[in-house]
Design an enzyme around this catalytic site. Structure first.
Site, short mmCIF file in Angstrom:
data_model
loop_
_atom_site.label_atom_id
_atom_site.label_comp_id
_atom_site.label_asym_id
_atom_site.label_seq_id
_atom_site.Cartn_x
_atom_site.Cartn_y
_atom_site.Cartn_z
N ARG A 134 0.85 -1.18 0.00
CA ARG A 134 0.00 0.00 0.00
C ARG A 134 0.89 1.23 0.00
NH1 ARG A 134 -3.51 -2.67 -1.57
NH2 ARG A 134 -5.67 -2.87 -0.82
N GLU A 173 -3.59 7.78 -5.34
CA GLU A 173 -3.53 6.99 -6.56
C GLU A 173 -4.59 7.49 -7.53
OE1 GLU A 173 -2.03 2.75 -4.59
OE2 GLU A 173 -4.12 2.99 -5.21
N HIS A 188 -1.35 1.18 -9.57
CA HIS A 188 -1.91 0.08 -8.78
C HIS A 188 -2.49 -1.00 -9.70
CE1 HIS A 188 -3.87 -0.93 -4.63
NE2 HIS A 188 -3.37 -2.00 -5.23
#
Length: 345
Positions: free
Chosen positions: A262, A291, A310
């Site tokens: 993360r 993100e 991601h």
């Protein structure tokens, strides 16, 4: 079903036509399909069991759908499950997250409404381990720079700066040797890498031998000895900014940091500073905060940094299984059964 081979017609409930009225016999779920949500090519298995109400439609006709929706599907950052939303859904039974990490969900708040939370563990393990290896290889061998040279070259000669580093024989330090971390170790073992790991609990000796992994009780030892440091931990109060200025200073100046956990596990300001001072050689990140990163973020200015949006679980096969697992959890919820993948705190 495969996303690139087959197009599924997606039907969202929008009105009171006879066809829509028939679909309303199925339990209703609230989900975002398409932009920032579940790709339309994966909706066939959802519509087999549920009527999908888009968040946009729900926002426009909240009064009509409030007492019909029984499950919320959370995929990415499409919308936030907050107190206001929970208060508006009296028949809600479950919030099901696509993926393992649920740090974006306020589980105590959701549970306080008598609503269960489910996720899709184990499904993402292989894809996430693969992206970790991909980032390490791409960074070490300067794959992105090579592609850019082929596309935009101004000469025929590669510069000295394009020289990469061997992965085979190098030392990989894995922070977090859970399911995904262990799969990373299996892959790295196939590259003849020396493997160190740091974990809350040491693995069994036979598991260590199977991948040639050596346990480091102290994180400092792993950081000092590793050519590549890969972070594979869950985000928690204990791991928030686990890798900061102190930890980056312990790494080799020739070391590369790889984060597939993360974004908040790494202090990005400290990482920018370490890269500017050349305290470490490179970084490869699948996750950041926020993100995606703003286009003017300093991390995007370094040629020795790879930043992905991601994409760790972003494959056709894994996404399909994730959606199917979400459906399984949702069916259990509407039938009053135990969620196979309930998240408890």
């Amino acid at each position: 079903m495969r996303c690139q081979r087959q197009t599924v017609q997606f039907r969202v409930f929008r009105g009171r036509s006879n066809r829509a009225a028939q679909t309303m016999e199925k339990p209703c779920i609230l989900a975002t399909i398409g932009h920032e949500g579940i790709y339309p090519c994966f909706t066939a298995c959802i519509e087999k069991h549920f009527t999908v109400v888009s968040y946009k439609t729900f926002a426009q006709k909240r009064e009509h759908f409030a007492d019909k929706i029984q499950v919320i599907f959370v995929w990415g950052g499409a919308f936030k499950v907050d107190r206001s939303l929970l208060q508006s859904l009296p028949k809600l039974k479950a919030v099901v997250n696509g993926g393992v990490g649920v740090d974006h969900l306020d589980i105590p708040l959701i549970n306080s409404f008598g609503v269960k939370v489910g996720n899709t563990p184990h499904v993402v393990d292989n894809a996430t381990a693969d992206i970790g290896m991909s980032l390490m290889l791409a960074s070490a061998r300067k794959i992105i720079q090579g592609d850019n040279f082929s596309r935009h070259r101004e000469s025929k000669d590669l510069r000295e700066s394009s020289l990469g580093n061997d992965v085979s024989g190098a030392t990989l330090g894995i922070i977090g040797m859970g399911r995904i971390g262990y799969k990373v170790a299996k892959r790295a073992h196939g590259f003849d890498m020396k493997i160190l790991y740091h974990n809350r609990n040491r693995r069994k000796e036979e598991e260590e031998r199977a991948v040639g992994a050596v346990y480091c009780e102290k994180l400092e030892e792993l950081l000092q000895k590793s050519d590549f440091v890969m972070v594979v931990v869950n985000l928690s109060p204990q791991t928030h900014k686990l890798i900061g200025a102190k930890e980056l200073a312990m790494m080799k100046s020739s070391g590369t940091l790889i984060n597939i956990s993360r974004g908040l596990v790494v202090d990005q300001d400290a990482l920018v500073d370490a890269l500017q001072r050349k305290a470490i050689k490179a970084a490869a990140l699948d996750v950041t905060y926020p993100e995606p990163l703003p286009r003017d973020h300093p991390l995007l200015s370094f040629p020795n940094v790879i930043v992905l949006p991601h994409m760790g679980t972003h494959t056709v096969e894994t996404s399909q299984i994730m959606v199917e697992r979400m459906v399984t959890n949702a069916l259990a919820a509407v039938n009053g059964e135990q969620l196979p993948n309930e998240v408890k705190i």
